[in-house]
Design a protein around this motif. Structure first.
Motif, PDB file in Angstrom:
ATOM      1  N   ILE A  51      30.317  24.995  -0.038  1.00 29.76           N
ATOM      2  CA  ILE A  51      30.250  24.090   0.472  1.00 29.76           C
ATOM      3  C   ILE A  51      31.108  23.414   1.568  1.00 29.76           C
ATOM      4  N   GLU A  78      26.387  25.093   2.006  1.00 33.82           N
ATOM      5  CA  GLU A  78      25.938  23.705   2.561  1.00 33.82           C
ATOM      6  C   GLU A  78      26.947  22.357   2.767  1.00 33.82           C
ATOM      7  N   ASP A  98      20.685  20.533   9.519  1.00 27.85           N
ATOM      8  CA  ASP A  98      20.689  21.428   7.934  1.00 27.85           C
ATOM      9  C   ASP A  98      21.986  20.740   6.734  1.00 27.85           C
ATOM     10  N   VAL A 100      23.380  19.118   4.542  1.00 23.22           N
ATOM     11  CA  VAL A 100      22.938  18.803   2.721  1.00 23.22           C
ATOM     12  C   VAL A 100      22.683  16.412   2.710  1.00 23.22           C
ATOM     13  N   VAL A 119      24.591  17.949  -4.186  1.00 22.17           N
ATOM     14  CA  VAL A 119      25.178  19.193  -2.994  1.00 22.17           C
ATOM     15  C   VAL A 119      24.971  20.766  -4.228  1.00 22.17           C
ATOM     16  N   GLN A 122      21.820  22.109  -5.507  1.00 22.35           N
ATOM     17  CA  GLN A 122      21.393  22.295  -3.648  1.00 22.35           C
ATOM     18  C   GLN A 122      22.008  24.372  -3.310  1.00 22.35           C
ATOM     19  N   VAL A 123      23.276  24.371  -4.079  1.00 23.66           N
ATOM     20  CA  VAL A 123      24.047  25.717  -3.854  1.00 23.66           C
ATOM     21  C   VAL A 123      23.152  26.615  -5.085  1.00 23.66           C
ATOM     22  N   ASP A 126      20.192  28.044  -4.121  1.00 20.93           N
ATOM     23  CA  ASP A 126      20.560  28.986  -2.683  1.00 20.93           C
ATOM     24  C   ASP A 126      20.708  30.201  -3.883  1.00 20.93           C
ATOM     25  N   LYS A 155      12.935  27.277  -0.055  1.00 18.63           N
ATOM     26  CA  LYS A 155      12.971  25.903  -0.565  1.00 18.63           C
ATOM     27  C   LYS A 155      12.293  25.558  -0.870  1.00 18.63           C
TER      28      LYS A 155
END
Length: 251
Positions: A51, A78, A98, A100, A119, A122-123, A126, A155
């Protein structure tokens, strides 16, 4: 723990974020900090954090320039942007690269936690995606139009695998014909879109099957299958075991 680099040219903000926020409860560890974009870029290259929390208005290399270079070099990080309200145009530009999410200064603890929870999720998504498509494929592909299309498909599937998602739905979402989409994705990843969607669904099905509180029909519905019997057939074809046999291994 996920790793994070903090970037802000104002020492008091950077130090406040570092020292007065309990990052560990969010599953985050601060591994570096920087006072400008150039210093931050070196930290990103060396530390490879999950991050990046960065201001946009900084001397020398500003936050937008930093984000642009990060995306050009395809670092899988991210990004969350910090900005004052009067610089909202910077935020809009960052989102095009992009980022987040963003935080408008001054922000409170609740706003920070809400954004960071998003976040962290999202990580983790991923990282799950990387289990199926090698990171170098996504990183290299992301620099081409076909690569970016494939990333969008990946995604989208990870975000909506639990829905009754069809190949036509995916094609409509990214504004391509089914044939064009299928050709691009197969070329970039080696998988068909259908196979990749099934992989993601089966991965999440296995995760849910390891939790005895879920009923089989709930798992079917939670991975996009309206018919639990059909789900069981797909699962056995994919894993070699029925859902019950797979669950029994973990009991």
């Amino acid at each position: 723990m996920l790793s994070m680099v903090i970037v802000d040219d104002e020492d008091i903000i950077r130090e406040g974020l570092r020292d007065f926020v309990d990052w560990s409860v969010m599953g985050i560890r601060i591994t570096g900090e920087a006072g400008n974009g150039r210093e931050a870029l070196q930290k990103i290259r060396e530390l490879k954090p999950d991050i990046l929390l960065t201001d946009v208005v900084m001397p020398g290399m500003n936050g937008l320039e930093l984000i642009q270079v990060i995306r050009e070099e395809a670092h899988p990080v991210e990004i969350v942007v910090l900005s004052a309200f009067e610089n909202f145009q910077y935020i809009k530009s960052a989102l095009k690269y992009d980022a987040v999410d963003y935080l408008v200064k001054p922000f409170n603890q609740i706003e920070l936690e809400q954004v960071m929870d998003k976040v962290v999720l999202q990580v983790k998504r991923d990282k799950l995606i990387a289990e199926f498509i090698p990171e170098q494929t996504l990183a290299a592909g992301g620099r081409t139009r076909e690569g970016r299309i494939s990333q969008e498909i990946v995604k989208l599937i990870e975000r909506r695998y639990m829905e009754k998602l069809s190949i036509q739905d995916i094609a409509n979402e990214i504004c391509l014909s089914i044939n064009h989409m299928a050709s691009v994705f197969k070329k970039e990843t080696g998988d068909t879109v259908v196979d990749y969607l099934t992989k993601v669904r089966m991965m999440h099905a296995k995760r849910m099957l390891r939790d005895p509180s879920y009923k089989i029909y709930e798992i079917a519905d939670g991975t996009g299958y309206a018919d639990a019997n059909y789900f069981a057939k797909v699962f056995k074809k994919y894993s070699g075991l029925s859902p019950k046999e797979y669950r029994d291994q973990w009991s």
